[in-house]
Design an enzyme around this catalytic site. Structure first.
Site, mmCIF file in Angstrom:
data_model
loop_
_atom_site.group_PDB
_atom_site.id
_atom_site.type_symbol
_atom_site.label_atom_id
_atom_site.label_comp_id
_atom_site.label_asym_id
_atom_site.label_seq_id
_atom_site.Cartn_x
_atom_site.Cartn_y
_atom_site.Cartn_z
ATOM 1 C CD GLU A 294 -64.349 124.206 68.954
ATOM 2 O OE1 GLU A 294 -63.368 123.427 68.877
ATOM 3 O OE2 GLU A 294 -64.261 125.355 69.405
ATOM 4 N N GLY B 250 -62.813 120.103 68.901
ATOM 5 C CA GLY B 250 -62.808 120.607 67.521
ATOM 6 C C GLY B 250 -63.747 119.830 66.610
ATOM 7 C CB ALA C 119 -57.619 120.336 68.143
#
Ligand code: COA
Length: 258
Positions: free
Chosen positions: A113, A110, A65
């Site tokens: 993920e 992220g 992120a």
């Protein structure tokens, strides 16, 4: 059409590349919005049969992120950010069309993920995986604590999450986080060759396979019951009649997705 992703459709395979290479393809708000929109397109557009998700540039799939957007967030805003990210990644996981990650470099936070929300992953020799959020005083928030544990087991997952260490593609292969490791040059061709095989199968059976496998990890569902329902539903499709008839007539099936 999109500001932060590149798309190209070839032979019914949509390739989506996250395109912020100067920021190692970090997921900022705009990337998340673009991803959300392109997923709507994936769900709706009949010309798209399957998807490859990758990162633009040679160095990174997605390095997490966008940390600059974390500054000054309250607890409530942090939770809302995680919820929004999780919802978009659920859309990937629950896509009725196969979505695979071609991990071409850093898949951190992220990014790891995002790759884990795909149906499976292949990696280049140069790929590196990790959940380094602990270095920021954080934990994974886009499903990482759940999917990493599902994919590689609690001991290995908690080691990665609590130490923040990165693992290379060969370790990721050994852990079962990725299905194949190939050279950077071969990565997209490998992804395309796998999807070409998958695209030749009955689309509704593919969607049913995804729904049934996903039910393993959904405590609101009984996976065996889901399998019974999806198996039964396949019997109501034209493609099932075509597939069985083609086998018995010793010819190739021509699936239509109905
Ligand atoms: N968020 C925002 N920007 C990021 C980023 C992220 N997650 N990851 C990398 N970038 C930016 C860097 O700030 C840098 O920008 P700048 O050139 O404007 O300064 C650019 O991408 C290149 O990264 P850089 O750190 O210079 O590359 P490197 O090769 O030295 O290191 C990493 C690569 C991946 C090890 C390092 O960028 C890193 O640790 N990134 C953060 C990983 C992370 O913690 N992810 C989880 C976030 S929840």
């Amino acid at each position: 059409m999109y500001q932060t992703i590149l798309t190209s459709l070839d032979e019914n395979i949509l390739t989506i590349a996250i395109n912020r290479p100067d920021k190692l393809n970090a997921l900022n708000r705009q990337v998340m919005q673009d991803l959300n929109e392109v997923l709507d397109e994936v769900y709706k557009n009949k010309l798209i049969r399957s998807v490859i998700l990758t990162g633009a540039g040679p160095k990174s799939f997605v390095a997490g992120a966008d940390i600059s957007e974390f500054v000054g967030l309250t607890s409530e805003e942090g939770a809302a950010l995680a919820k929004k990210g999780q919802d978009i990644f659920f859309k990937i996981e629950n896509s009725p069309k196969p979505i695979i990650a071609a991990v071409n470099g850093f898949a951190l936070g992220g990014g790891c993920e995002l790759a884990m929300s795909c149906h499976f992953r292949i990696a280049s020799e140069t790929a590196k995986f990790g959940q380094p959020e602990v270095n920021l005083g954080l934990i994974p928030g886009y499903g990482g604590t759940q999917r990493l544990t599902q994919l590689i087991g609690k001991g290995r997952a908690l080691e990665l999450i609590m130490s923040g260490i990165l693992v290379d593609s060969h370790t990721a292969l050994q852990y079962g986080l990725v299905n194949y490791v190939v050279s950077q040059a071969e990565l997209l061709d490998k992804a395309k060759s796998i999807l070409t095989v998958i695209n030749s199968k009955a689309p509704l059976a593919l969607a049913a396979s995804i729904a049934a496998a996903n039910a393993v990890f959904d405590e609101t569902k009984n996976g065996f019951e889901t399998e019974v329902r999806e198996f039964g539903r396949c019997f109501g499709t034209e493609d099932m009649k075509e597939g069985t008839a083609a086998f018995l007539e010793k010819r190739k099936p021509a699936f239509k997705g109905v």
